[in-house]
Scaffold this motif. Structure first.
Motif, PDB file in Angstrom:
ATOM      1  N   ASP B 277       0.813  -1.222   0.000  1.00 29.65           N
ATOM      2  CA  ASP B 277       0.000   0.000   0.000  1.00 29.65           C
ATOM      3  C   ASP B 277       0.850   1.278   0.000  1.00 29.65           C
ATOM      4  O   ASP B 277       0.316   2.380   0.087  1.00 29.65           O
ATOM      5  N   ASN B 278       2.161   1.115  -0.125  1.00 32.71           N
ATOM      6  CA  ASN B 278       3.069   2.272  -0.169  1.00 32.71           C
ATOM      7  C   ASN B 278       3.192   2.729  -1.632  1.00 32.71           C
ATOM      8  O   ASN B 278       4.232   2.621  -2.259  1.00 32.71           O
ATOM      9  N   VAL B 279       2.081   3.230  -2.168  1.00 33.76           N
ATOM     10  CA  VAL B 279       1.963   3.449  -3.611  1.00 33.76           C
ATOM     11  C   VAL B 279       2.145   4.924  -3.987  1.00 33.76           C
ATOM     12  O   VAL B 279       1.630   5.806  -3.302  1.00 33.76           O
ATOM     13  N   SER B 280       2.892   5.152  -5.063  1.00 31.84           N
ATOM     14  CA  SER B 280       3.061   6.517  -5.596  1.00 31.84           C
ATOM     15  C   SER B 280       2.827   6.495  -7.098  1.00 31.84           C
ATOM     16  O   SER B 280       3.039   5.475  -7.747  1.00 31.84           O
ATOM     17  N   PRO B 281       2.465   7.636  -7.668  1.00 35.70           N
ATOM     18  CA  PRO B 281       2.507   7.746  -9.123  1.00 35.70           C
ATOM     19  C   PRO B 281       3.952   7.528  -9.563  1.00 35.70           C
ATOM     20  O   PRO B 281       4.876   7.891  -8.838  1.00 35.70           O
ATOM     21  N   VAL B 282       4.135   6.944 -10.744  1.00 39.05           N
ATOM     22  CA  VAL B 282       5.492   6.600 -11.183  1.00 39.05           C
ATOM     23  C   VAL B 282       6.413   7.823 -11.196  1.00 39.05           C
ATOM     24  O   VAL B 282       7.616   7.717 -10.933  1.00 39.05           O
ATOM     25  N   GLU B 283       5.848   8.999 -11.443  1.00 38.23           N
ATOM     26  CA  GLU B 283       6.661  10.227 -11.487  1.00 38.23           C
ATOM     27  C   GLU B 283       7.473  10.428 -10.206  1.00 38.23           C
ATOM     28  O   GLU B 283       8.561  11.011 -10.240  1.00 38.23           O
ATOM     29  N   ASP B 284       6.940   9.948  -9.076  1.00 42.70           N
ATOM     30  CA  ASP B 284       7.628  10.162  -7.790  1.00 42.70           C
ATOM     31  C   ASP B 284       8.819   9.232  -7.583  1.00 42.70           C
ATOM     32  O   ASP B 284       9.589   9.422  -6.641  1.00 42.70           O
ATOM     33  N   VAL B 285       8.948   8.204  -8.406  1.00 44.51           N
ATOM     34  CA  VAL B 285      10.034   7.238  -8.182  1.00 44.51           C
ATOM     35  C   VAL B 285      10.950   7.087  -9.399  1.00 44.51           C
ATOM     36  O   VAL B 285      11.896   6.296  -9.354  1.00 44.51           O
ATOM     37  N   VAL B 286      10.699   7.820 -10.460  1.00 39.00           N
ATOM     38  CA  VAL B 286      11.550   7.682 -11.651  1.00 39.00           C
ATOM     39  C   VAL B 286      12.998   8.002 -11.294  1.00 39.00           C
ATOM     40  O   VAL B 286      13.265   8.863 -10.469  1.00 39.00           O
ATOM     41  N   GLY B 287      13.901   7.219 -11.903  1.00 36.25           N
ATOM     42  CA  GLY B 287      15.325   7.468 -11.675  1.00 36.25           C
ATOM     43  C   GLY B 287      15.953   6.578 -10.620  1.00 36.25           C
ATOM     44  O   GLY B 287      17.180   6.558 -10.480  1.00 36.25           O
ATOM     45  N   ILE B 288      15.141   5.848  -9.870  1.00 34.92           N
ATOM     46  CA  ILE B 288      15.715   4.945  -8.864  1.00 34.92           C
ATOM     47  C   ILE B 288      16.338   3.740  -9.580  1.00 34.92           C
ATOM     48  O   ILE B 288      15.668   3.068 -10.356  1.00 34.92           O
ATOM     49  N   PRO B 289      17.650   3.479  -9.350  1.00 35.71           N
ATOM     50  CA  PRO B 289      18.319   2.374 -10.061  1.00 35.71           C
ATOM     51  C   PRO B 289      17.781   1.001  -9.635  1.00 35.71           C
ATOM     52  O   PRO B 289      17.452   0.790  -8.458  1.00 35.71           O
ATOM     53  N   ILE B 290      17.682   0.096 -10.599  1.00 35.95           N
ATOM     54  CA  ILE B 290      17.287  -1.290 -10.319  1.00 35.95           C
ATOM     55  C   ILE B 290      18.321  -2.227 -10.958  1.00 35.95           C
ATOM     56  O   ILE B 290      18.948  -1.874 -11.951  1.00 35.95           O
ATOM     57  N   GLN B 291      18.507  -3.378 -10.339  1.00 35.19           N
ATOM     58  CA  GLN B 291      19.443  -4.364 -10.877  1.00 35.19           C
ATOM     59  C   GLN B 291      18.717  -5.534 -11.524  1.00 35.19           C
ATOM     60  O   GLN B 291      19.292  -6.319 -12.260  1.00 35.19           O
ATOM     61  N   GLN B 292      17.431  -5.683 -11.182  1.00 32.96           N
ATOM     62  CA  GLN B 292      16.670  -6.810 -11.707  1.00 32.96           C
ATOM     63  C   GLN B 292      15.256  -6.354 -12.056  1.00 32.96           C
ATOM     64  O   GLN B 292      14.687  -5.491 -11.387  1.00 32.96           O
ATOM     65  N   ALA B 293      14.713  -6.954 -13.117  1.00 32.52           N
ATOM     66  CA  ALA B 293      13.337  -6.663 -13.517  1.00 32.52           C
ATOM     67  C   ALA B 293      12.636  -8.004 -13.711  1.00 32.52           C
ATOM     68  O   ALA B 293      13.169  -8.882 -14.384  1.00 32.52           O
ATOM     69  N   LEU B 294      11.482  -8.161 -13.080  1.00 28.09           N
ATOM     70  CA  LEU B 294      10.778  -9.449 -13.133  1.00 28.09           C
ATOM     71  C   LEU B 294       9.440  -9.292 -13.848  1.00 28.09           C
ATOM     72  O   LEU B 294       8.576  -8.516 -13.430  1.00 28.09           O
ATOM     73  N   LEU B 295       9.298 -10.061 -14.928  1.00 31.12           N
ATOM     74  CA  LEU B 295       8.063 -10.048 -15.712  1.00 31.12           C
ATOM     75  C   LEU B 295       7.440 -11.442 -15.605  1.00 31.12           C
ATOM     76  O   LEU B 295       7.990 -12.401 -16.154  1.00 31.12           O
ATOM     77  N   GLY B 296       6.339 -11.539 -14.886  1.00 31.60           N
ATOM     78  CA  GLY B 296       5.713 -12.842 -14.712  1.00 31.60           C
ATOM     79  C   GLY B 296       4.847 -12.887 -13.472  1.00 31.60           C
ATOM     80  O   GLY B 296       4.302 -11.849 -13.062  1.00 31.60           O
ATOM     81  N   THR B 297       4.691 -14.048 -12.867  1.00 26.75           N
ATOM     82  CA  THR B 297       3.909 -14.355 -11.658  1.00 26.75           C
ATOM     83  C   THR B 297       2.415 -14.497 -11.942  1.00 26.75           C
ATOM     84  O   THR B 297       1.943 -14.209 -13.042  1.00 26.75           O
ATOM     85  N   CYS B 298       1.667 -14.903 -10.901  1.00 31.71           N
ATOM     86  CA  CYS B 298       0.221 -15.104 -11.056  1.00 31.71           C
ATOM     87  C   CYS B 298      -0.504 -13.785 -11.269  1.00 31.71           C
ATOM     88  O   CYS B 298      -1.656 -13.758 -11.692  1.00 31.71           O
ATOM     89  N   THR B 299       0.183 -12.668 -11.004  1.00 25.75           N
ATOM     90  CA  THR B 299      -0.456 -11.370 -11.231  1.00 25.75           C
ATOM     91  C   THR B 299      -0.317 -10.928 -12.690  1.00 25.75           C
ATOM     92  O   THR B 299      -1.294 -10.494 -13.305  1.00 25.75           O
ATOM     93  N   ASN B 300       0.868 -11.043 -13.248  1.00 25.73           N
ATOM     94  CA  ASN B 300       1.127 -10.452 -14.573  1.00 25.73           C
ATOM     95  C   ASN B 300       2.033 -11.315 -15.452  1.00 25.73           C
ATOM     96  O   ASN B 300       3.039 -10.835 -15.973  1.00 25.73           O
ATOM     97  N   GLY B 301       1.666 -12.573 -15.638  1.00 28.83           N
ATOM     98  CA  GLY B 301       2.479 -13.436 -16.509  1.00 28.83           C
ATOM     99  C   GLY B 301       1.690 -13.927 -17.714  1.00 28.83           C
ATOM    100  O   GLY B 301       1.977 -14.982 -18.270  1.00 28.83           O
TER     101      GLY B 301
END
Lengths: 162, 418
Positions: B277-301
Motif C-alpha cells: 500500500d506504499n503506492v506513488s505515481p510513477v513520477e515520484d520514483v523515476v530514476g531509482i536504479p534497479i538491478q533486476q526486472a521481473l516479468l511474470g507471476t500469477c499477477t502479470n504473466g
C-alpha cells in the motif's frame, strides 16, 4: 488470568517477515520453524522468546501469504497469545487452527510496550495492563473448542472419533 | 433487501433462502486447490486418522512454487506429493512445468462462475475474475477438507468498487489495483467481499480482471468478484469442467461501502518497499536504479503482459547492469508467446526466459537478490526479504513499467515509450 511478558511490534506485520518464504516449502517440524520465527522483523526474537510471552502488535497482523507456519512457528516458540486491533483473515483462522489464541483488542495496544507485563482472561474477555483493563469480545464457543483441543487437527480427530 | 454476491452464493451453498452478514455457515466447496504445500497438508491429514481422501475429484493439485526442484529437499517434497496423489486417486494433478496454479485452474476450466473455490494459497482470490467465490485458507483447513469435504465460513460484508472511465494505454489493471490499495490501505478491505464493477471493468480483458481479483488479498479482502459476461463465457467455452450457473448480486443489495475510482485520469503507479500500500505515481520514483526486472507471476504473466513488454523492448536492449527475468504464467501462455514471436523479442532484447512457475516471487529459488539490490517486479508483494536478502528492495509495477525500467536501468515512466 494468564500473565506474560510482551514483545511489541507495529502495523501490518506480514507473514513473510514472520516466517520467510524461502523456508515455506521445505519439510520442517514446528520446533525448527520456531528457530526462524520473526526472522526478518526481529532477528533476536527466536533466541530470546520465553514460553508464555505475548506478542502485542498494531493493526492487520499476519497480512499476506496463507502460510500456516506463520502461526505454527510462533506457537512452537512458546508464544501464549497475540493481541492486536485487527488480524488478517487467513492468519486469524490459521492461529486458531494451530491452537494459538488471537485477541482482537480495539483499544489499549498503543500503550503497551516491549518488556511490559500483560494479563489475559480468555473467559471473561479481559486484558490487563498497568492497572487498567480492556475488554474484548470472547471467542465463540465453537472456536474456543478448537483452541482447547490444541488446534483444528486434534479437534476434528476428536469429533470424528466421537 | 437484496443480497450481495457473497451472501447469495454462500446462502445457495448452505441451502438457505437468505443469509446475514456475519452469519457462519458450514458448506462443501466445489473445488479445492493446493500446490507445493500438499505434502505438508498430507502429513496433517494423516494425523486426523482418516484412511483416504473423501472426495478426490474435488481437489486440484499444481506443482508451481519451487519448480523444477532446485534442491534435494524440494525434490523430496514433490516426490511425496506425487505419491499422495497416486495413492488417493486425485486425477486433477498438474506436475512441474504446466504453470502457476492461479493460471492453470482457469485454463483447465475449474474457475467457473458460481463455483465456490478454496485454496491453501492467499491468491486463490484470482478466480473471482470468472464470477467464482474463491478465498485462501490454511493447511490444517485443507487437511480437514481432505477428510470431510466440509468447512465453516463466515459471511463477509461487501464493498462495491465502481471504476468509471477507461484505462489509457499503457496504464493497466495493475496500475489501477495498486492505486486502489494505496488509497484504502493494506487492511482497507479487511475481511470484505469486494465486487468490482463499472465501465472500466466491463471493458477489461479476462486477464486484467484476474489482476484485480488476484490482488484483492493485498487490501485484506476475503474475495474479489467481477460480473461474468460474454468475455467470461467465451474464455470458458472450450475449457469448462462441467456445467455452471453464474451468480449475480441483486440490484438492491446492501454494501458496507461504495467506492468510486476514475480509470481515465489514472497514470502508472508503483508500490515502493516494503508494503503493497506504499503506492506513488510513477513520477515520484523515476530514476531509482534497479538491478533486476521481473516479468511474470500469477499477477502479470499472461499474454497481454508479455505483449506490452515486447512492444517496449522491440528493437531495444535491456540495460547492461539489469537482469530481466521472464516467466510466462503457464505452458499454454509460453507456447502462444513463442508462436507469436513475443518470446523471441524479449530474449533478443536481453531477457532471460525461465520456466512457467512462481519463480523468484517468493524468494525460494531463481533470481533472488543480494543485499543492497533492487528489483522492479510485476508480482503482488514487496515485503522485506521476500525475494532473497532482507536488505534488498522490491518495487511493484505494471508489465509496461517493468519493461521500460529494464531498458533504462532506472524506474521509468512507460509512457515515454508510447
Amino acid at each position: 488470568m494468564n500473565q506474560g511478558r510482551v514483545w511489541k511490534y507495529g502495523d501490518d506485520v506480514n507473514t513473510d517477515v514472520i516466517f520467510p518464504g524461502k523456508y515455506t516449502y521445505q519439510p520442517m517440524e514446528p520446533a525448527e520453524m520456531a528457530e526462524h520465527a520473526l526472522e526478518d522483523l526481529d532477528a533476536g526474537f527466536a533466541e530470546a522468546v520465553q514460553p508464555g510471552d505475548i506478542i502485542v502488535a498494531g493493526k492487520n497482523f499476519g497480512c499476506g501469504s496463507s502460510r500456516e507456519q506463520a502461526a505454527t512457528c510462533l506457537k512452537a516458540a512458546g508464544v501464549a497469545a497475540i493481541i492486536a486491533p485487527s488480524f488478517s483473515r487467513i492468519f486469524f483462522r490459521n492461529a486458531i487452527n494451530s491452537g494459538l489464541p488471537v485477541i482482537e483488542l480495539a483499544e489499549g495496544t498503543d500503550a503497551i510496550q516491549t518488556g511490559d507485563s500483560v494479563g489475559i482472561d480468555f473467559t471473561a474477555g479481559v486484558v490487563e495492563h498497568d492497572g487498567r483493563t480492556y475488554s474484548f469480545p470472547p471467542l465463540p464457543p465453537e472456536v474456543l473448542a478448537i483452541l482447547e483441543d490444541g488446534g483444528l487437527i486434534p479437534h476434528v480427530k476428536k469429533v470424528l472419533n466421537g | 433487501m437484496g443480497m450481495t454476491f457473497a451472501q447469495k452464493i454462500l446462502a445457495a451453498k448452505a441451502g438457505l433462502d437468505s443469509i446475514d452478514v456475519g452469519q457462519i455457515v458450514e458448506i462443501e466447496p466445489d473445488v479445492c486447490l493446493s500446490h507445493d504445500n500438499t505434502a505438508a497438508i498430507a502429513k496433517k491429514f494423516a494425523k486426523i486418522g482418516v484412511s483416504s481422501v473423501k472426495d478426490p475429484d474435488k481437489f486440484v493439485i499444481v506443482l508451481d512454487h519451487t519448480v523444477p526442484a532446485s534442491e534435494e529437499k524440494y525434490a523430496q517434497n514433490h516426490k511425496e506429493i506425487r505419491e499422495f496423489v497416486q495413492m488417493n486417486g486425485i486425477r486433477s494433478f498438474y506436475d512441474v512445468g504446466v504453470g502457476i496454479c492461479h493460471q492453470v485452474l482457469p485454463e483447465k476450466g475449474f474457475a467457473l462462475p458460481g463455483r465456490l473455490i478454496l485454496g491453501s494459497d492467499s491468491h486463490t482470490t484470482t478466480y473471482g475474475a470468472f464470477g467464482a467465490f474463491s478465498a485462501g485458507i490454511g493447511r490444517s483447513e485443507m487437511a480437514v477438507l481432505y477428510a470431510t469435504s466440509r468447512i465453516w465460513l463466515k459471511t463477509p460484508a461487501s464493498f462495491k468498487m465502481v471504476i468509471h472511465g477507461r484505462l489509457q494505454d499503457p496504464v493497466s489493471a495493475k496500475d489501477l489495483i495498486l492505486h486502489i490499495i494505496g488509497s484504502i490501505g493494506a487492511d482497507g478491505a479487511l475481511y470484505k467481499s469486494v465486487e468490482y464493477t463499472g465501465k472500466a471493468v466491463e471493458a477489461m480483458s479476462i486477464g486484467s480482471r484476474m489482476v484485480l481479483c488476484n490482488m484483492a488479498i493485498e487490501m485484506g479482502a476475503k474475495n474479489g468478484y467481477c460480473i461474468p459476461d460474454e468475455k467470461t463465457y467465451a474464455f470458458l467455452a472450450d475449457r469448462a469442467e462441467g456445467e455452471y450457473t453464474a451468480v449475480f448480486p441483486d440490484e438492491d443489495a446492501e454494501y458496507e461501502q461504495m467506492l468510486e475510482f476514475d480509470a481515465s485520469a489514472l497514470g502508472p503507479q508503483v508500490a515502493r518497499p516494503h508494503t503493497v500500500d506504499n503506492v506513488s505515481p510513477v513520477e515520484d520514483v523515476v530514476g531509482i536504479p534497479i538491478q533486476q526486472a521481473l516479468l511474470g507471476t500469477c499477477t502479470n504473466g499472461r499474454m497481454e503482459d508479455l505483449r506490452v513488454a515486447a512492444k517496449i523492448l522491440e528493437g531495444r536492449k535491456v540495460a547492461n547492469d539489469v537482469r530481466l527475468l521472464v516467466l510466462p504464467a503457464s505452458q499454454e501462455i509460453l507456447l502462444e508467446a513463442l508462436k507469436e514471436g513475443v518470446i523471441d523479442t524479449l530474449v533478443r532484447a536481453g531477457g532471460m526466459l525461465l520456466n512457467p512457475g512462481c519463480g523468484p516471487c517468493l524468494g525460494a529459488h531463481q533470481g533472488v537478490m543480494a543485499p543492497g539490490e533492487a528489483t522492479i517486479s510485476t508480482a503482488n508483494r514487496n515485503f522485506k526479504g521476500r525475494m532473497g536478502s532482507r536488505d534488498a528492495e522490491i518495487y511493484l509495477g505494471s508489465p509496461a513499467t517493468v519493461a521500460a525500467s529494464a531498458v533504462t536501468g532506472v524506474i521509468t515512466d512507460p509512457r515515454e515509450f508510447f
